[in-house]
Design a protein around this motif. Sequence first.
Motif, PDB file in Angstrom:
ATOM      1  N   ILE B 135       0.840  -1.204   0.000  1.00 43.06           N
ATOM      2  CA  ILE B 135       0.000   0.000   0.000  1.00 43.06           C
ATOM      3  C   ILE B 135       0.875   1.253   0.000  1.00 43.06           C
ATOM      4  O   ILE B 135       0.645   2.191  -0.770  1.00 43.06           O
ATOM      5  N   VAL B 136       1.935   1.220   0.851  1.00 38.00           N
ATOM      6  CA  VAL B 136       2.840   2.377   0.890  1.00 38.00           C
ATOM      7  C   VAL B 136       3.455   2.608  -0.493  1.00 38.00           C
ATOM      8  O   VAL B 136       3.537   3.733  -0.977  1.00 38.00           O
ATOM      9  N   ALA B 137       3.840   1.505  -1.150  1.00 35.72           N
ATOM     10  CA  ALA B 137       4.461   1.632  -2.472  1.00 35.72           C
ATOM     11  C   ALA B 137       3.476   2.213  -3.482  1.00 35.72           C
ATOM     12  O   ALA B 137       3.832   3.083  -4.272  1.00 35.72           O
ATOM     13  N   ILE B 138       2.230   1.736  -3.439  1.00 41.56           N
ATOM     14  CA  ILE B 138       1.240   2.249  -4.393  1.00 41.56           C
ATOM     15  C   ILE B 138       0.960   3.723  -4.134  1.00 41.56           C
ATOM     16  O   ILE B 138       0.851   4.531  -5.054  1.00 41.56           O
ATOM     17  N   ILE B 139       0.905   4.096  -2.844  1.00 44.06           N
ATOM     18  CA  ILE B 139       0.670   5.506  -2.531  1.00 44.06           C
ATOM     19  C   ILE B 139       1.840   6.344  -3.030  1.00 44.06           C
ATOM     20  O   ILE B 139       1.657   7.371  -3.689  1.00 44.06           O
ATOM     21  N   GLY B 140       3.059   5.866  -2.740  1.00 45.86           N
ATOM     22  CA  GLY B 140       4.231   6.607  -3.195  1.00 45.86           C
ATOM     23  C   GLY B 140       4.242   6.756  -4.706  1.00 45.86           C
ATOM     24  O   GLY B 140       4.671   7.752  -5.262  1.00 45.86           O
ATOM     25  N   SER B 142       1.469   6.771  -6.689  1.00 46.41           N
ATOM     26  CA  SER B 142       0.350   7.563  -7.206  1.00 46.41           C
ATOM     27  C   SER B 142       0.378   8.999  -6.725  1.00 46.41           C
ATOM     28  O   SER B 142      -0.322   9.849  -7.270  1.00 46.41           O
ATOM     29  N   LEU B 143       1.145   9.253  -5.670  1.00 43.94           N
ATOM     30  CA  LEU B 143       1.104  10.586  -5.068  1.00 43.94           C
ATOM     31  C   LEU B 143       2.030  11.533  -5.817  1.00 43.94           C
ATOM     32  O   LEU B 143       3.215  11.274  -5.923  1.00 43.94           O
ATOM     33  N   PRO B 144       1.483  12.635  -6.341  1.00 39.05           N
ATOM     34  CA  PRO B 144       2.371  13.610  -6.971  1.00 39.05           C
ATOM     35  C   PRO B 144       3.340  14.166  -5.928  1.00 39.05           C
ATOM     36  O   PRO B 144       2.933  14.504  -4.819  1.00 39.05           O
ATOM     37  N   VAL B 220       8.626   9.049  -2.385  1.00 45.98           N
ATOM     38  CA  VAL B 220       8.255   9.042  -3.792  1.00 45.98           C
ATOM     39  C   VAL B 220       9.147   8.097  -4.613  1.00 45.98           C
ATOM     40  O   VAL B 220       8.668   7.418  -5.513  1.00 45.98           O
ATOM     41  N   VAL B 221      10.418   8.049  -4.265  1.00 40.94           N
ATOM     42  CA  VAL B 221      11.354   7.287  -5.105  1.00 40.94           C
ATOM     43  C   VAL B 221      11.390   5.810  -4.725  1.00 40.94           C
ATOM     44  O   VAL B 221      11.599   4.943  -5.568  1.00 40.94           O
ATOM     45  N   ILE B 222      11.154   5.502  -3.440  1.00 39.84           N
ATOM     46  CA  ILE B 222      11.401   4.159  -2.929  1.00 39.84           C
ATOM     47  C   ILE B 222      10.465   3.105  -3.526  1.00 39.84           C
ATOM     48  O   ILE B 222      10.833   1.938  -3.653  1.00 39.84           O
ATOM     49  N   ALA B 223       9.260   3.529  -3.937  1.00 37.44           N
ATOM     50  CA  ALA B 223       8.218   2.580  -4.349  1.00 37.44           C
ATOM     51  C   ALA B 223       8.728   1.573  -5.377  1.00 37.44           C
ATOM     52  O   ALA B 223       8.573   0.359  -5.210  1.00 37.44           O
ATOM     53  N   ILE B 224       9.401   2.070  -6.418  1.00 36.01           N
ATOM     54  CA  ILE B 224       9.820   1.204  -7.511  1.00 36.01           C
ATOM     55  C   ILE B 224      10.823   0.157  -7.038  1.00 36.01           C
ATOM     56  O   ILE B 224      10.748  -1.015  -7.405  1.00 36.01           O
ATOM     57  N   LEU B 225      11.743   0.578  -6.153  1.00 41.23           N
ATOM     58  CA  LEU B 225      12.760  -0.347  -5.654  1.00 41.23           C
ATOM     59  C   LEU B 225      12.107  -1.450  -4.809  1.00 41.23           C
ATOM     60  O   LEU B 225      12.436  -2.634  -4.948  1.00 41.23           O
ATOM     61  N   VAL B 226      11.165  -1.064  -3.954  1.00 44.56           N
ATOM     62  CA  VAL B 226      10.481  -2.044  -3.102  1.00 44.56           C
ATOM     63  C   VAL B 226       9.764  -3.076  -3.965  1.00 44.56           C
ATOM     64  O   VAL B 226       9.846  -4.281  -3.730  1.00 44.56           O
ATOM     65  N   ARG B 227       9.079  -2.599  -4.984  1.00 45.51           N
ATOM     66  CA  ARG B 227       8.321  -3.513  -5.844  1.00 45.51           C
ATOM     67  C   ARG B 227       9.224  -4.518  -6.543  1.00 45.51           C
ATOM     68  O   ARG B 227       8.952  -5.717  -6.573  1.00 45.51           O
ATOM     69  N   VAL B 228      10.323  -4.008  -7.127  1.00 52.29           N
ATOM     70  CA  VAL B 228      11.227  -4.897  -7.862  1.00 52.29           C
ATOM     71  C   VAL B 228      11.909  -5.876  -6.915  1.00 52.29           C
ATOM     72  O   VAL B 228      12.001  -7.071  -7.199  1.00 52.29           O
ATOM     73  N   MET B 229      12.346  -5.350  -5.759  1.00 52.83           N
ATOM     74  CA  MET B 229      13.034  -6.206  -4.791  1.00 52.83           C
ATOM     75  C   MET B 229      12.094  -7.309  -4.307  1.00 52.83           C
ATOM     76  O   MET B 229      12.498  -8.467  -4.174  1.00 52.83           O
ATOM     77  N   SER B 279      15.060  10.470  -8.708  1.00 50.91           N
ATOM     78  CA  SER B 279      15.649  11.371  -7.717  1.00 50.91           C
ATOM     79  C   SER B 279      15.864  12.761  -8.305  1.00 50.91           C
ATOM     80  O   SER B 279      15.612  13.771  -7.645  1.00 50.91           O
ATOM     81  N   ILE B 280      16.322  12.793  -9.548  1.00 55.07           N
ATOM     82  CA  ILE B 280      16.549  14.089 -10.198  1.00 55.07           C
ATOM     83  C   ILE B 280      15.225  14.835 -10.329  1.00 55.07           C
ATOM     84  O   ILE B 280      15.103  16.009  -9.977  1.00 55.07           O
ATOM     85  N   GLU B 281      14.195  14.113 -10.820  1.00 56.61           N
ATOM     86  CA  GLU B 281      12.889  14.765 -10.989  1.00 56.61           C
ATOM     87  C   GLU B 281      12.289  15.153  -9.649  1.00 56.61           C
ATOM     88  O   GLU B 281      11.716  16.228  -9.499  1.00 56.61           O
ATOM     89  N   GLY B 282      12.455  14.243  -8.665  1.00 58.63           N
ATOM     90  CA  GLY B 282      11.922  14.534  -7.338  1.00 58.63           C
ATOM     91  C   GLY B 282      12.558  15.790  -6.758  1.00 58.63           C
ATOM     92  O   GLY B 282      11.876  16.620  -6.162  1.00 58.63           O
ATOM     93  N   SER B 283      13.879  15.939  -6.984  1.00 57.64           N
ATOM     94  CA  SER B 283      14.566  17.114  -6.445  1.00 57.64           C
ATOM     95  C   SER B 283      13.941  18.400  -6.971  1.00 57.64           C
ATOM     96  O   SER B 283      13.842  19.387  -6.236  1.00 57.64           O
ATOM     97  N   VAL B 284      13.524  18.399  -8.235  1.00 59.87           N
ATOM     98  CA  VAL B 284      12.940  19.610  -8.816  1.00 59.87           C
ATOM     99  C   VAL B 284      11.681  20.002  -8.041  1.00 59.87           C
ATOM    100  O   VAL B 284      11.546  21.143  -7.581  1.00 59.87           O
ATOM    101  N   ALA B 285      10.772  19.039  -7.861  1.00 58.55           N
ATOM    102  CA  ALA B 285       9.519  19.336  -7.163  1.00 58.55           C
ATOM    103  C   ALA B 285       9.783  19.681  -5.701  1.00 58.55           C
ATOM    104  O   ALA B 285       9.231  20.647  -5.167  1.00 58.55           O
TER     105      ALA B 285
END
Lengths: 303, 343
Positions: B135-140, B142-144, B220-229, B279-285
């Motif tokens: 759930i945390v991963a999906i929120i991360g 979907s959340l802008p 925001v960034v962690i979701a993808i890593l958790v899913r793949v791992m 991370s690069i995109e996240g830094s901008v926001a």
Amino acid sequence: METKTEHPKLKEIKFTLYRIFRNPSAIIGIILLLAFTFVAIFAPLIAPPKYKHRPYMMPHKGYSMTPKAPNKDHVFGTTSGQYDIFYGVVWGTRSAFKVGIIVVITAFVIGASLGIIAGYYGGWIDEIIMRVVDVFFAVPFTILAMAFVVRFGRGLDQIMIALTLVVWRRYARVMRAGVLSVRNEDYILAAKSMGVTDIGIMLRHVFPNAVYPVMVIAFMDAGSIVITAAFLSFIGLGAPIGYADWGQMLAMARNYIVGPAGEPLKFWYTIFFPGTAMILFVLAWNLFGDAIRDAFDPKLRRK
Amino acid sequence: MAAFIARRLMFMVVVLFGVSILMFSILMSFSPERRAAAFVRTPQQVKEIPNLVKKYGLDKPFYIQYVNWIKQISQGNFGYSTVAASPTLDAIKKYFPTTIELNLFSLPIIITLGIWLGTVAGIHRDTFIDHTTRIVAIIGWSLPTFLFALILLMIFYSQFQLFPPEIISNHIDDFISNNPDKFIQYTGMYVIDGLLNGNFEVVFDALKHLVLPVVTQVTVVIAILVRVMRSSMLEEISKDYIITAKAKGVDTHTINHKHAKKNALLPAITVAGWLVALSIEGSVAVEFIFNRAGLGLLLVKAATQLDIPVVLAISILLGLIYVVANLIIDVLYAVIDPRIRLN
């Protein structure tokens, strides 16, 4: 005796639908999507426009910068500039669908065609197309989109062009990979030997067999592109002021995240309503895309 | 191995050449007069724009101008930034440390926490912890980023007045700019400079300002890593060698963490490039919402005020970082997994 045999295609579709609908998160996603579609279609009835000729402009009474709490006239309250939040959320749904769907479809057409051509013909055509794709991949998504927006100028249409120019790269790459995996199949050879033209083979035989991975990404993109578009609107590159757009509504609310002393969360509604709409919209597409992937993934399909 | 690295380097050069052409095309699509404006520094010079067009050869064919442009860039001349009111390169040098500092804190957390959460979720499939992680991963996912950052600010700054936006408190900023001899800015990163100067007030204050940005970035960034791992852990656990280990009587903890996790890490490395991009995109926001004077904030300001030299320079720089990061990841992957480099 008559035995009923189903057409294999029909059977496949039924099985796919079964796989989609036994997944609870997929059902949530589909319900949410249907709800948003309903709001978008019936926007003129749910929130009748004040300006008939330009319904996307949010009506506003007065110019006071301080937002007003939800009341009888404005169920969700008004945001900075006295724009009606309810109206903005309803018509913003249309904007969101418009951005998501138009960008995805245009990028899909561009990316998938280039991907098919590159994968099918191979050789130097493949080399050239894929190196261009690599170049577009070398700059992170939002950054490249911003560079393009700077070129095309402010506005929602400009944002859509800029996003399309970035999004296609992934479709091209995934499509090509799919084409490579089917290109040497026997049925392609058979079609070739029967004298089907290259275009015919690409459209009728290669495309349907290689398109599913691209489709899954496209469904998820329809949501995530709305986030990027909203961010561009939020920083002031997108929709004109007063346009019903969730990103811009959040931008209007930005100066009011800190309320007056004693009531720090006084203006919660300015963030809450457009923000919730956006999160649910993206969540809906993600859940739906996830379900589609599970349903079509051949590895998970027959077990 | 050397051949593999050489091939990847060649590829990188080709891609970077393409990026420079792409960015230059964006620049070239403006009229020569418009581009000449980038060289203007005072109001009086506006009249001289036609001369500037001649002087800098802005009416020459594409390839000649491109060569000139590349020459300029290789000398570090990215034009003049109207937003920063300084040469673009100086502005980038000034804003870059803030972005590095943010990612210096967020990336290690993303990697360790992401791998840990994914492993645990994979081991304890379909349990409470797995569902929570999912759930945390999906929120991360979907959340802008900018919306999440706004919500955090509302709760932790507005309501509880805990973690303020910006990089550093005003009184500390004043102290630093008034006492250049007492506080030497070695790196431009407040936490590190504070440590080097032995000034823990600065360190503490800078850390306080970093909490919310880092939390946003990680979520925001962690979701993808958790899913793949998680999925790669699931795949490893069902393999034959794990069954062998079980049959030999190896305890579960050793099997999971010594055998399965090591192999499950391999597919996780393939998303490392994605993590860098996010991370690069996240830094901008993040920098825009928390008003942190980093590259991301500079980019947003430049884009909204159509400060073309800055947008192009930052795009090229971030593209360069991204491409080099991908090269390092590829080489790393080839070192760990010999099957890759033999292909």
